[in-house]
Write a protein that holds these residues in place. Structure first.
Motif, PDB file in Angstrom:
ATOM      1  N   LEU A  44       0.848  -1.183   0.000  1.00  0.00           N
ATOM      2  CA  LEU A  44       0.000   0.000   0.000  1.00  0.00           C
ATOM      3  C   LEU A  44       0.887   1.238   0.000  1.00  0.00           C
ATOM      4  O   LEU A  44       1.932   1.248   0.652  1.00  0.00           O
ATOM      5  CB  LEU A  44      -0.919  -0.001   1.220  1.00  0.00           C
ATOM      6  CG  LEU A  44      -1.881  -1.183   1.335  1.00  0.00           C
ATOM      7  CD1 LEU A  44      -2.657  -1.098   2.649  1.00  0.00           C
ATOM      8  CD2 LEU A  44      -2.821  -1.241   0.157  1.00  0.00           C
ATOM      9  N   PRO A  45       0.491   2.294  -0.702  1.00  0.00           N
ATOM     10  CA  PRO A  45       1.287   3.526  -0.711  1.00  0.00           C
ATOM     11  C   PRO A  45       1.413   4.123   0.690  1.00  0.00           C
ATOM     12  O   PRO A  45       0.513   3.986   1.522  1.00  0.00           O
ATOM     13  CB  PRO A  45       0.479   4.464  -1.624  1.00  0.00           C
ATOM     14  CG  PRO A  45      -0.356   3.566  -2.462  1.00  0.00           C
ATOM     15  CD  PRO A  45      -0.685   2.386  -1.585  1.00  0.00           C
ATOM     16  N   PRO A  46       2.537   4.806   0.954  1.00  0.00           N
ATOM     17  CA  PRO A  46       2.761   5.380   2.286  1.00  0.00           C
ATOM     18  C   PRO A  46       1.644   6.305   2.772  1.00  0.00           C
ATOM     19  O   PRO A  46       1.282   6.254   3.944  1.00  0.00           O
ATOM     20  CB  PRO A  46       4.078   6.153   2.126  1.00  0.00           C
ATOM     21  CG  PRO A  46       4.777   5.448   1.009  1.00  0.00           C
ATOM     22  CD  PRO A  46       3.694   4.988   0.074  1.00  0.00           C
ATOM     23  N   SER A  47       1.083   7.142   1.897  1.00  0.00           N
ATOM     24  CA  SER A  47       0.033   8.059   2.363  1.00  0.00           C
ATOM     25  C   SER A  47      -1.242   7.298   2.730  1.00  0.00           C
ATOM     26  O   SER A  47      -1.974   7.711   3.634  1.00  0.00           O
ATOM     27  CB  SER A  47      -0.259   9.158   1.341  1.00  0.00           C
ATOM     28  OG  SER A  47      -0.677   8.632   0.104  1.00  0.00           O
ATOM     29  N   ASP A 121       8.741   7.441  -4.123  1.00  0.00           N
ATOM     30  CA  ASP A 121       8.313   7.401  -2.722  1.00  0.00           C
ATOM     31  C   ASP A 121       7.301   6.292  -2.438  1.00  0.00           C
ATOM     32  O   ASP A 121       6.812   6.174  -1.312  1.00  0.00           O
ATOM     33  CB  ASP A 121       7.698   8.743  -2.326  1.00  0.00           C
ATOM     34  CG  ASP A 121       8.706   9.884  -2.397  1.00  0.00           C
ATOM     35  OD1 ASP A 121       9.885   9.659  -2.042  1.00  0.00           O
ATOM     36  OD2 ASP A 121       8.315  10.991  -2.797  1.00  0.00           O
ATOM     37  N   GLY A 122       6.951   5.519  -3.461  1.00  0.00           N
ATOM     38  CA  GLY A 122       5.968   4.448  -3.291  1.00  0.00           C
ATOM     39  C   GLY A 122       4.541   4.905  -3.455  1.00  0.00           C
ATOM     40  O   GLY A 122       3.608   4.144  -3.193  1.00  0.00           O
ATOM     41  N   GLU A 123       4.344   6.156  -3.871  1.00  0.00           N
ATOM     42  CA  GLU A 123       3.000   6.704  -4.053  1.00  0.00           C
ATOM     43  C   GLU A 123       2.461   6.383  -5.445  1.00  0.00           C
ATOM     44  O   GLU A 123       3.222   6.228  -6.395  1.00  0.00           O
ATOM     45  CB  GLU A 123       3.001   8.220  -3.841  1.00  0.00           C
ATOM     46  CG  GLU A 123       3.347   8.643  -2.428  1.00  0.00           C
ATOM     47  CD  GLU A 123       2.302   8.281  -1.393  1.00  0.00           C
ATOM     48  OE1 GLU A 123       1.161   7.920  -1.755  1.00  0.00           O
ATOM     49  OE2 GLU A 123       2.609   8.365  -0.189  1.00  0.00           O
ATOM     50  N   ALA A 124       1.141   6.303  -5.546  1.00  0.00           N
ATOM     51  CA  ALA A 124       0.458   6.013  -6.813  1.00  0.00           C
ATOM     52  C   ALA A 124      -0.639   7.045  -7.031  1.00  0.00           C
ATOM     53  O   ALA A 124      -1.226   7.552  -6.076  1.00  0.00           O
ATOM     54  CB  ALA A 124      -0.150   4.614  -6.772  1.00  0.00           C
ATOM     55  N   ASN A 140      -1.690  11.461  -5.558  1.00  0.00           N
ATOM     56  CA  ASN A 140      -1.484  10.426  -4.545  1.00  0.00           C
ATOM     57  C   ASN A 140      -2.683  10.420  -3.601  1.00  0.00           C
ATOM     58  O   ASN A 140      -3.586  11.258  -3.726  1.00  0.00           O
ATOM     59  CB  ASN A 140      -0.180  10.669  -3.782  1.00  0.00           C
ATOM     60  CG  ASN A 140      -0.119  12.046  -3.193  1.00  0.00           C
ATOM     61  OD1 ASN A 140      -0.999  12.450  -2.439  1.00  0.00           O
ATOM     62  ND2 ASN A 140       0.908  12.813  -3.549  1.00  0.00           N
ATOM     63  N   PHE A 141      -2.679   9.496  -2.661  1.00  0.00           N
ATOM     64  CA  PHE A 141      -3.824   9.338  -1.764  1.00  0.00           C
ATOM     65  C   PHE A 141      -4.019  10.552  -0.860  1.00  0.00           C
ATOM     66  O   PHE A 141      -5.157  10.964  -0.613  1.00  0.00           O
ATOM     67  CB  PHE A 141      -3.669   8.060  -0.932  1.00  0.00           C
ATOM     68  CG  PHE A 141      -4.875   7.761  -0.099  1.00  0.00           C
ATOM     69  CD1 PHE A 141      -6.016   7.235  -0.672  1.00  0.00           C
ATOM     70  CD2 PHE A 141      -4.881   8.034   1.263  1.00  0.00           C
ATOM     71  CE1 PHE A 141      -7.155   6.974   0.092  1.00  0.00           C
ATOM     72  CE2 PHE A 141      -6.009   7.777   2.037  1.00  0.00           C
ATOM     73  CZ  PHE A 141      -7.144   7.252   1.441  1.00  0.00           C
TER      74      PHE A 141
END
Length: 151
Positions: A44-47, A121-124, A140-141
């Motif tokens: 899962l993305p960090p945010s 950063d792992g964000e989508a 991002n989220f």
């Protein structure tokens, strides 16, 4: 990206005025987040993890933001569980394997994370799907939350 501090301020300013989020006490916990990641086939993305760990879940103007329901058997509880909703949308042909449902609106919009393009950063990106039409809704989220609250 909106800073988490700015986002917390925005959330707190709008509590009981359309934003109904939980608290850190509703954090599903890392083992449950890991179960979700395993079931969904991606991290899962960090945010999004930040949201889960700080608010557990909640609604913005009556629209649920999907969370992790720490209930066994995992991923089989309907409602606002990210795994249940993502897997159900995949089975029904609405989402692909690299897409994670995060919310749906009463206007027929499905919001999902496009995990096929994750940044450093792992964000989508969050994509809005209405019927066969798709468009980028947020970078991002965290920006998705900010945009939904501000609308």
């Amino acid at each position: 990206m909106a800073s988490f501090d700015e986002l917390v301020t925005l959330i707190e300013e709008n509590r009981s005025n359309g934003v109904e989020f939980g608290t850190q006490e509703q954090d599903p916990g890392l083992p449950w987040i890991e179960k979700a990641e395993s079931a969904l086939g991606c991290s899962l993305p960090p945010s999004y993890k930040w949201f889960l760990q700080n608010f557990g879940g909640g609604e913005i103007y009556g629209e649920e933001i999907y969370s992790v329901y720490p209930i066994e058997p995992y991923g089989q509880v309907p409602g606002g569980d990210v795994t249940f909703n993502t897997l159900n949308n995949r089975r029904n042909g609405f989402l692909k394997e690299n897409q994670l449902a995060v919310s749906a609106s009463d206007a027929g919009e499905l919001f999902y994370l496009d995990m096929s393009h994750v940044d450093a950063d792992g964000e989508a990106k969050v994509i809005r799907k209405t019927g066969d039409r798709t468009e980028t809704y947020a970078a991002n989220f965290a920006e998705f939350l900010k945009k939904r609250i501000a609308s």
